[in-house]
Design a protein around this motif. Structure first.
Motif, PDB file in Angstrom:
ATOM      1  N   LEU A 136      19.570 -11.037  -9.032  1.00  0.00           N
ATOM      2  CA  LEU A 136      19.396  -9.655  -8.593  1.00  0.00           C
ATOM      3  C   LEU A 136      18.058  -9.093  -9.057  1.00  0.00           C
ATOM      4  CD1 LEU A 136      20.336  -6.884  -7.497  1.00  0.00           C
ATOM      5  CD2 LEU A 136      21.544  -6.558  -9.672  1.00  0.00           C
ATOM      6  N   VAL A 186      21.393  -7.626  -2.189  1.00  0.00           N
ATOM      7  CA  VAL A 186      21.849  -8.871  -2.823  1.00  0.00           C
ATOM      8  C   VAL A 186      23.365  -8.985  -2.781  1.00  0.00           C
ATOM      9  CG1 VAL A 186      21.986 -10.124  -5.013  1.00  0.00           C
ATOM     10  CG2 VAL A 186      19.825  -9.094  -4.300  1.00  0.00           C
ATOM     11  N   LEU A 187      24.052  -7.865  -2.982  1.00  0.00           N
ATOM     12  CA  LEU A 187      25.522  -7.886  -2.996  1.00  0.00           C
ATOM     13  C   LEU A 187      26.124  -7.611  -1.624  1.00  0.00           C
ATOM     14  CD1 LEU A 187      26.287  -6.010  -6.350  1.00  0.00           C
ATOM     15  CD2 LEU A 187      25.899  -8.453  -5.948  1.00  0.00           C
ATOM     16  N   SER A 191      18.011  -3.159  -3.891  1.00  0.00           N
ATOM     17  CA  SER A 191      18.211  -4.561  -4.262  1.00  0.00           C
ATOM     18  C   SER A 191      19.686  -4.848  -4.508  1.00  0.00           C
ATOM     19  CB  SER A 191      17.394  -4.896  -5.514  1.00  0.00           C
ATOM     20  OG  SER A 191      16.019  -4.793  -5.248  1.00  0.00           O
ATOM     21  N   ILE A 192      20.373  -3.945  -5.190  1.00  0.00           N
ATOM     22  CA  ILE A 192      21.821  -4.110  -5.400  1.00  0.00           C
ATOM     23  C   ILE A 192      22.537  -4.184  -4.063  1.00  0.00           C
ATOM     24  CG2 ILE A 192      23.907  -3.020  -6.318  1.00  0.00           C
ATOM     25  CD1 ILE A 192      22.161  -1.804  -8.529  1.00  0.00           C
ATOM     26  N   TYR A 215      15.019 -10.638  -7.387  1.00  0.00           N
ATOM     27  CA  TYR A 215      14.887 -10.079  -6.037  1.00  0.00           C
ATOM     28  C   TYR A 215      14.269  -8.687  -6.113  1.00  0.00           C
ATOM     29  CZ  TYR A 215      16.286  -8.456  -1.373  1.00  0.00           C
ATOM     30  OH  TYR A 215      16.281  -7.950  -0.094  1.00  0.00           O
TER      31      TYR A 215
END
Length: 311
Positions: A24, A109-110, A105-106, A27
């Protein structure tokens, strides 16, 4: 204030952070630095290259999530981070940029929509943390600015002397180009220096311990030429191979709380490798405290691999 539901949502991400936190944060850094390239002059690109910065941020985010019910336990670490931020001249608007890219990003990525309540929870948590750090740093900046010889932000210095201590270790003597006063810093503190790195095409900052006690005339840093990921360090190699007497660089005010806590007691200074640098400053500071009476006993142990003590 974070709600109990928001705290629960953040706590539920702890397993994900433990398993994939570095993915994370790596990224995040790539996203932010590609879209806001001017921040490359703030972040350590050497640590970007070897992954240390992503790992450090991942550990910090995890620690914050694990202590979301009582973040006060992290205050000593937060204070240390704020000191480093001040040494890099990080300002309040920078937090908005970091927050935006961290939340995106959270989300990316998730695979969680930005409208999801999880992103809202992390957004609220980040705002609380950012407010605390901005307030702490504001106080540090104000204190630096009012100290005799102090300043905030970057100040231009000139290399007035360069001494090769060994083949891989050099001492640089730095004097303010404006010829104004220098602060009476604490032996053991560090400064940030920022120079242009030709191989990158932009500036890079690094922190170096001051390797002499305060003298009112110059700072001294003693730098080891480093190899990172089997490549020369961006800043250390530039300082060693390209920068000479008369060259200019940017310097931040002395910072940090690694110091002798009580000069009236017996002090043992133990170091290894280039870690001698703050110890030399501390030793000089201790011997300057009282040259007439009651000088505390000093033991000084050095690794057999150490270069000779700087003049």
């Amino acid at each position: 204030m974070l709600t109990s539901q928001q705290k629960t949502l953040i706590q539920q991400t702890i397993p994900v952070l433990k398993a994939n936190g570095t993915v994370l944060t790596d990224y995040f850094y790539h996203r932010m630095l590609s879209q806001v390239p001017e921040l490359r002059e703030t972040f350590n690109m050497g640590h970007q290259r070897d992954g240390k910065q992503a790992k450090a941020l991942a550990n910090a985010v995890l620690a914050y999530a694990e202590n979301i019910d009582d973040p006060s336990v992290l205050l000593p670490v937060i204070t240390m981070i704020c000191q480093k931020h001040v040494s890099l001249n990080i300002q309040a608007p920078d937090y908005s940029i970091v927050g935006e890219h961290l939340l995106h990003s959270i989300s990316e990525v998730l695979s969680v929509p930005m409208e999801d309540e999880l992103i809202g929870a992390w957004g609220a948590a980040y705002q609380e943390l950012a407010a605390l750090m901005i307030d702490t740093e504001k106080k540090i900046y104000a204190q630096l600015a009012k100290e005799q010889g102090g300043w905030s932000g970057w100040r231009e210095f000139t290399i007035v002397k360069k001494v090769a201590e060994t083949a891989k270790v050099s001492s640089l003597y730095l004097a303010p180009t404006d010829n104004l006063a220098l602060p009476d810093y604490l032996p053991g503190q560090y400064i940030s220096v920022r120079i242009n790195v030709p191989s990158l095409g932009y500036k890079q900052p690094r922190q170096y311990s001051l390797s002499t006690a305060p003298n009112g005339q110059f700072f001294r840093i003693t730098v080891k030429e480093e190899m990172l990921s089997q490549e020369p360090g961006y800043v250390s190699s530039t300082l060693h191979q390209q920068m000479q007497v008369g060259d200019l660089l940017e310097v931040s005010a002395p910072m940090g709380d690694f110091r002798v806590k009580d000069a009236t007691k017996h002090n043992v200074l133990i170091s290894a490798g280039i870690g001698i640098t703050p110890m030399v400053a501390m030793l000089e500071g201790l011997t300057q405290k009282d040259n007439s009476t009651s000088l505390p006993a000093i033991s000084f142990f050095m690794s057999h691999k150490m270069p000779h003590t700087m003049p």
